[in-house]
Design a protein around this motif. Structure first.
Motif, PDB file in Angstrom:
ATOM      1  N   THR A 250     -14.443  29.206 -40.361  1.00 28.34           N
ATOM      2  CA  THR A 250     -14.248  27.909 -39.732  1.00 28.34           C
ATOM      3  C   THR A 250     -12.693  27.531 -40.453  1.00 28.34           C
ATOM      4  O   THR A 250     -12.570  27.965 -41.542  1.00 28.34           O
ATOM      5  CB  THR A 250     -15.088  26.735 -40.064  1.00 28.34           C
ATOM      6  OG1 THR A 250     -14.721  25.795 -39.610  1.00 28.34           O
ATOM      7  CG2 THR A 250     -15.630  26.745 -41.525  1.00 28.34           C
ATOM      8  N   TYR A 251     -11.991  27.052 -39.555  1.00 28.85           N
ATOM      9  CA  TYR A 251     -10.592  26.590 -40.014  1.00 28.85           C
ATOM     10  C   TYR A 251     -10.931  25.150 -40.960  1.00 28.85           C
ATOM     11  O   TYR A 251     -10.163  24.455 -41.615  1.00 28.85           O
ATOM     12  CB  TYR A 251      -9.876  26.331 -39.079  1.00 28.85           C
ATOM     13  CG  TYR A 251      -9.166  27.642 -38.719  1.00 28.85           C
ATOM     14  CD1 TYR A 251      -7.872  28.138 -39.152  1.00 28.85           C
ATOM     15  CD2 TYR A 251      -9.761  28.308 -37.639  1.00 28.85           C
ATOM     16  CE1 TYR A 251      -7.451  29.232 -38.631  1.00 28.85           C
ATOM     17  CE2 TYR A 251      -9.195  29.336 -37.044  1.00 28.85           C
ATOM     18  CZ  TYR A 251      -8.149  30.194 -37.706  1.00 28.85           C
ATOM     19  OH  TYR A 251      -7.793  31.250 -37.123  1.00 28.85           O
ATOM     20  N   GLY A 252     -12.205  24.526 -40.542  1.00 25.19           N
ATOM     21  CA  GLY A 252     -12.620  23.030 -41.038  1.00 25.19           C
ATOM     22  C   GLY A 252     -12.792  23.222 -42.594  1.00 25.19           C
ATOM     23  O   GLY A 252     -13.315  24.281 -42.985  1.00 25.19           O
ATOM     24  N   ARG A 253     -12.874  22.116 -43.339  1.00 24.07           N
ATOM     25  CA  ARG A 253     -13.067  21.973 -44.409  1.00 24.07           C
ATOM     26  C   ARG A 253     -14.281  20.998 -44.847  1.00 24.07           C
ATOM     27  O   ARG A 253     -14.708  20.086 -43.720  1.00 24.07           O
ATOM     28  CB  ARG A 253     -12.014  21.588 -45.554  1.00 24.07           C
ATOM     29  CG  ARG A 253     -10.858  22.438 -45.390  1.00 24.07           C
ATOM     30  CD  ARG A 253      -9.638  22.101 -46.334  1.00 24.07           C
ATOM     31  NE  ARG A 253     -10.107  22.275 -47.558  1.00 24.07           N
ATOM     32  CZ  ARG A 253      -9.607  23.269 -48.140  1.00 24.07           C
ATOM     33  NH1 ARG A 253      -9.179  24.330 -47.621  1.00 24.07           N
ATOM     34  NH2 ARG A 253      -9.759  23.418 -49.604  1.00 24.07           N
ATOM     35  N   GLU A 254     -15.174  20.795 -45.863  1.00 26.25           N
ATOM     36  CA  GLU A 254     -16.052  19.739 -46.064  1.00 26.25           C
ATOM     37  C   GLU A 254     -15.381  18.310 -46.234  1.00 26.25           C
ATOM     38  O   GLU A 254     -14.069  18.334 -46.318  1.00 26.25           O
ATOM     39  CB  GLU A 254     -16.884  19.785 -47.492  1.00 26.25           C
ATOM     40  CG  GLU A 254     -17.290  21.300 -47.931  1.00 26.25           C
ATOM     41  CD  GLU A 254     -18.773  21.408 -47.082  1.00 26.25           C
ATOM     42  OE1 GLU A 254     -19.044  20.435 -46.294  1.00 26.25           O
ATOM     43  OE2 GLU A 254     -19.487  22.329 -47.434  1.00 26.25           O
ATOM     44  N   TYR A 255     -15.932  17.389 -45.746  1.00 30.28           N
ATOM     45  CA  TYR A 255     -15.400  16.009 -45.594  1.00 30.28           C
ATOM     46  C   TYR A 255     -14.691  15.548 -46.677  1.00 30.28           C
ATOM     47  O   TYR A 255     -14.006  14.847 -46.913  1.00 30.28           O
ATOM     48  CB  TYR A 255     -16.351  15.245 -44.884  1.00 30.28           C
ATOM     49  CG  TYR A 255     -16.713  15.435 -43.637  1.00 30.28           C
ATOM     50  CD1 TYR A 255     -15.728  15.000 -42.555  1.00 30.28           C
ATOM     51  CD2 TYR A 255     -17.688  16.084 -42.891  1.00 30.28           C
ATOM     52  CE1 TYR A 255     -15.971  15.252 -41.151  1.00 30.28           C
ATOM     53  CE2 TYR A 255     -18.195  16.325 -41.756  1.00 30.28           C
ATOM     54  CZ  TYR A 255     -17.123  15.808 -40.748  1.00 30.28           C
ATOM     55  OH  TYR A 255     -17.283  16.209 -39.302  1.00 30.28           O
ATOM     56  N   TRP A 256     -15.257  16.101 -48.086  1.00 35.44           N
ATOM     57  CA  TRP A 256     -14.962  15.819 -49.179  1.00 35.44           C
ATOM     58  C   TRP A 256     -13.572  16.695 -49.685  1.00 35.44           C
ATOM     59  O   TRP A 256     -13.316  16.645 -50.961  1.00 35.44           O
ATOM     60  CB  TRP A 256     -15.890  15.489 -50.184  1.00 35.44           C
ATOM     61  CG  TRP A 256     -16.818  16.823 -50.340  1.00 35.44           C
ATOM     62  CD1 TRP A 256     -16.623  17.957 -51.538  1.00 35.44           C
ATOM     63  CD2 TRP A 256     -18.314  17.306 -49.577  1.00 35.44           C
ATOM     64  NE1 TRP A 256     -17.842  18.446 -51.313  1.00 35.44           N
ATOM     65  CE2 TRP A 256     -18.527  18.449 -50.379  1.00 35.44           C
ATOM     66  CE3 TRP A 256     -18.823  16.724 -48.534  1.00 35.44           C
ATOM     67  CZ2 TRP A 256     -19.572  18.981 -49.898  1.00 35.44           C
ATOM     68  CZ3 TRP A 256     -19.925  17.226 -48.305  1.00 35.44           C
ATOM     69  CH2 TRP A 256     -20.286  18.486 -48.700  1.00 35.44           C
ATOM     70  N   GLY A 257     -13.400  17.483 -49.016  1.00 32.36           N
ATOM     71  CA  GLY A 257     -12.053  18.718 -49.382  1.00 32.36           C
ATOM     72  C   GLY A 257     -12.403  19.861 -49.130  1.00 32.36           C
ATOM     73  O   GLY A 257     -11.530  20.750 -49.100  1.00 32.36           O
TER      74      GLY A 257
END
Length: 352
Positions: A250-257
């Motif tokens: 995924t190119y996304g990250r955890e919502y906390w970073g």
């Protein structure tokens, strides 16, 4: 109610001479409660689902709304409720209307698929065709979009239900694209029919929460898009048995970073396009060779110009309206129609 949007002039291909009027957005109704999906009837009206569980028939000429009884009981909590809608390819003869919804089951809720016959202004003989199991005690990430391909197969998307590892579990229908016959049975050539590792209904897996599907007119191929977490929204082209990586890729990250996974892993299928930061895509439609995607968080209509399977340019439209765009479809008049996701949700028509 009209809003002039001059930059749509070129977008919709409606410019021939300076004498042609600027395109406008017509608000056909603004009294829908969190509308989710739409399908156009051959008679010219449109059916619209509302997440609390209603199905509305709307006359395009007048905006008049009629509630259609006969819909299933839904779990309208969290992100659940009455979701997508599609008509059978032979609807004119058989009148089958297909719906997806979040419904209760033994251990929680699940994404359901069913159909009923539209007779007059009622759904009759409604039946549940498929339930994406296992049921999960969660109100998140149901998906769910449905579309028929040119061969009459029905594709149904499911989310990972907020429990990401389900997307990599081949025995779990969640976090997948499912391929079914029109009666909910399993096609004999699905990729895992003869493979004990996987559920027979799964066509592709490793998806987070796909809320856009469309058939590419040039090739008949299925295109989807799906929500990433903090960034990493993706456009994907499902292939039989393909693993699209979530949450390992995924190119996304955890919502906390922190980082979640790798951006690419050999043997897993990469997206053809991604958004970081996230736009929260919902709904998609091809129109005159381009792709249009609704955005919930960034509240705009994304216009993607294509060269085959490559996105060559993206333009953000309608940002000034500040609307959560949930669904997009081309109407029988060859104009684009949008649903806005809010308590006083709108059906919008883009017209010259």
């Amino acid at each position: 109610m009209m809003v002039c949007i001059r930059r749509l002039f070129l977008l919709l291909g409606m410019i021939a001479t300076p004498a042609i009027a600027s395109p406008t957005i017509s608000v056909l109704t603004d009294s829908l409660e969190h509308p989710w999906g739409l399908a156009f009837l051959p008679e010219g009206d449109v059916l619209v689902t509302e997440r609390p569980g209603r199905l509305q028939r709307i006359e395009l000429a007048t905006g008049r709304q009629t509630i259609i009884p006969g819909t299933p009981t839904v779990s309208a909590s969290g992100q659940g409720g009455l979701l997508d809608i599609a008509l059978h390819p032979n609807f004119a003869d058989n009148r089958w209307v297909y719906l997806t919804w979040a419904g209760h089951c033994e251990t929680g809720t699940a994404t359901h698929l069913g159909r009923g016959r539209l007779v007059g202004n009622a759904l009759e003989d409604f039946e549940t065709l498929f339930v994406a199991t296992p049921c999960v005690d969660s109100g998140r990430h149901f998906g769910s979009r449905i579309v028929f391909d040119t061969n009459g197969y029905l594709f149904m998307t499911t989310g990972d239900r907020g429990e990401r590892d389900r997307a990599q579990d081949l025995t779990d229908h969640n976090g997948a694209v499912l391929r079914l016959n029109d009666n909910g049975s399993i096609p004999s050539d699905n990729p895992f029919v003869d493979d004990p590792r996987g559920a027979d209904a799964i066509y592709s897996y490793g998806h987070r929460n796909p809320q856009g599907v469309a058939i590419y007119p040039d090739t008949g191929a299925l295109w989807i898009h799906e929500h990433g977490p903090r960034g990493g929204d993706e456009i994907n082209l499902p292939v039989p048995g393909g693993n699209f990586g979530w949450p390992k890729v995924t190119y996304g990250r955890e919502y906390w970073g922190p980082q979640i996974g790798e951006e690419s892993i050999p043997g897993m299928v990469d997206p053809i396009y991604q958004w970081t930061p996230s736009i929260a895509p919902s709904g998609m439609a091809f129109y005159r060779g381009d792709l249009f995607v609704g955005a919930l968080v960034q509240t705009h209509l994304a216009h993607l110009e294509l060269n085959g399977e490559t996105v060559t340019q993206e333009t953000q439209l309608l940002s000034e309206l500040n609307r959560r765009i949930r669904a997009i479809a081309q109407g029988p008049d060859n104009l684009l129609y949008l649903l806005t996701d809010q308590r006083n949700g709108e059906l919008l028509r883009l017209s010259p």
